[in-house]
Write an enzyme that holds these catalytic residues in place. Structure first.
Site, mmCIF file in Angstrom:
data_model
loop_
_atom_site.group_PDB
_atom_site.id
_atom_site.type_symbol
_atom_site.label_atom_id
_atom_site.label_comp_id
_atom_site.label_asym_id
_atom_site.label_seq_id
_atom_site.Cartn_x
_atom_site.Cartn_y
_atom_site.Cartn_z
ATOM 1 N N LYS A 257 -7.787 9.878 -18.769
ATOM 2 C CA LYS A 257 -8.102 10.597 -19.997
ATOM 3 C C LYS A 257 -6.896 10.639 -20.944
ATOM 4 C CE LYS A 257 -12.174 11.428 -18.109
ATOM 5 N NZ LYS A 257 -12.006 11.087 -16.684
ATOM 6 N N TYR B 140 -15.895 20.654 -13.613
ATOM 7 C CA TYR B 140 -16.124 19.216 -13.708
ATOM 8 C C TYR B 140 -17.143 18.789 -12.659
ATOM 9 C CZ TYR B 140 -15.244 14.254 -12.937
ATOM 10 O OH TYR B 140 -15.408 12.902 -12.744
ATOM 11 N N ARG C 125 0.818 -1.205 0.000
ATOM 12 C CA ARG C 125 0.000 0.000 0.000
ATOM 13 C C ARG C 125 0.859 1.265 0.000
ATOM 14 N NH1 ARG C 125 -2.155 1.699 4.585
ATOM 15 N NH2 ARG C 125 -2.219 -0.427 5.438
ATOM 16 N N ASP D 115 -6.562 21.694 -11.907
ATOM 17 C CA ASP D 115 -6.929 20.484 -12.642
ATOM 18 C C ASP D 115 -6.657 20.774 -14.108
ATOM 19 O OD1 ASP D 115 -8.133 18.427 -14.067
ATOM 20 O OD2 ASP D 115 -9.828 18.251 -12.691
#
Length: 377
Positions: A197, A101, A50, A172
């Site tokens: 994306k 967004y 992790r 972003d």
């Protein structure tokens, strides 16, 4: 990982090919391995599955080269966004987009309603409105171009103002990508991407990333990932890195197609408005030219038709996919207000169009067929 390069001397087209490679040695692998390990022998830098993974490290190195900072990969774009919001204490003030967004705005609205954060929703392209909202804000959360309105924020001005006000400034940059802008170079504390994306580019994985030059922020975000558990899978990281190798070529072709289609749509009498900063007629054209290295591959356009016709138009395509996503090799469009969570400032007749790498004339032919199928004259 890869050594011996002066990354600043290499163009993006070369960086995406060379970054994130294993160190050269006789019979050494050209590509990093998919490291399927949850457990590691003690005494090393990873410690536990992790906390790190060789496949993550390769992708993080490559994105770090592109953005000029240190990168942390997350299980999704929303996981990356959540980690950034975790930097804020209870009741902190954040300035953010009123029509950005929808995943981000929906999360912020819920946090505002629960009084976890005080959110000042603003129209980000309106610089004066942003500046007026800054006093007392612990974070300025930007996105540019905005999604889905494709509006360009005056990043050099608002980033500088945010820093002067003492805010953590986040950008972003998913729609722009490192081919078009580098928020850290403009002074931002954090650049953020949905790796799902453009960076991976094949609509086959979910990943996100946070990039920063601030060591304190990096450590806090890493702790959020480590103990929040929003870690990426090694296979997904490996697939994303393979996709990143062709990112520059894909983005170049998609931008070229977007420019041509925006010009054609602008001349079509069935289209009310085209939103693309590459057009000289776009209200954000000059602003985009002042600091961006391109105009991206996202178009939004408003159709002179009712909702039923526009939905029929989107569903009638044979080459363009009617779906929710963007940034893949394939062209994707949708009417954004079909989602209840989309901002009501977005017109009902707006189609968000992620332009892919197909032949531009084939895309145009598909668009024309869709107009006819929906009986939009």
């Amino acid at each position: 990982m890869s050594k011996g390069h002066d990354w600043k001397k290499l163009a993006t087209e070369s960086q995406v090919v060379a970054a994130g490679r294993p160190e050269k040695k006789p019979d050494g692998a050209l590509n990093p391995a998919i490291a399927l390990n949850s457990t590691f022998h003690e005494g090393g830098p990873i410690g536990y599955g992790r906390y790190g993974n060789e496949a993550w490290s390769a992708l993080e190195e490559a994105i770090s080269v592109l953005e000029g900072g240190k990168t942390l990969i997350f299980s999704s774009g929303m996981a990356a966004i959540s980690s950034v919001f975790s930097l804020l204490p209870q009741g902190a003030i954040i300035v953010a987009a009123e029509n950005g967004y929808q995943g981000t705005t929906t999360m912020l609205k819920k946090m505002h309603e629960a009084k976890k954060l005080e959110v000042r929703f603003v129209n980000l392209p309106n610089t004066d409105e942003v500046l007026k909202a800054l006093p007392g804000a612990q974070m300025l959360y930007l996105e540019s171009p905005t999604n889905p309105a494709i509006e360009v924020v005056d990043l050099p001005v608002v980033i500088a103002a945010g820093k002067k006000a003492g805010s953590i400034v986040v950008v972003d940059s998913t729609l722009a990508t490192p081919m078009v802008q580098n928020p850290l170079a403009l002074g931002a504390d954090i650049a953020l991407h949905s790796v799902t994306k453009y960076l991976s580019g094949h609509s086959d994985i979910l990943l996100g990333c946070v990039v920063t030059n601030d060591e304190s922020i990096f450590e806090r975000v890493e702790q959020a990932r480590r103990y929040g558990g929003a870690i990426p899978g090694p296979f997904e990281a490996w697939i994303a890195l393979r996709g990143l190798r062709t990112f520059a070529l894909r983005m170049q072709r998609s931008q070229e197609n977007a420019m041509e289609l925006a010009k054609r749509l602008e001349k079509d009498p069935r289209v009310l408005k085209v939103r693309y900063p590459g057009l000289a007629s776009d209200p954000y054209h000059e602003r985009a030219k002042s600091f961006m290295k391109g105009f991206g591959a996202m178009i939004s356009f408003e159709v002179k038709a009712d909702i039923a016709q526009i939905d029929k138009m989107c569903n009638s395509s044979t080459l363009i996919t009617n779906a929710t996503s963007l940034g893949g090799v394939e062209s994707i469009w949708e009417r954004r207000r079909r989602w209840a969570t989309e901002s009501h400032t977005i017109p009902e007749n707006l189609i968000r169009f992620s332009v892919g790498i197909e032949a531009v004339d084939d895309l145009w032919s598909d668009i024309q067929s869709c107009f006819l199928a929906a009986k939009i004259n």
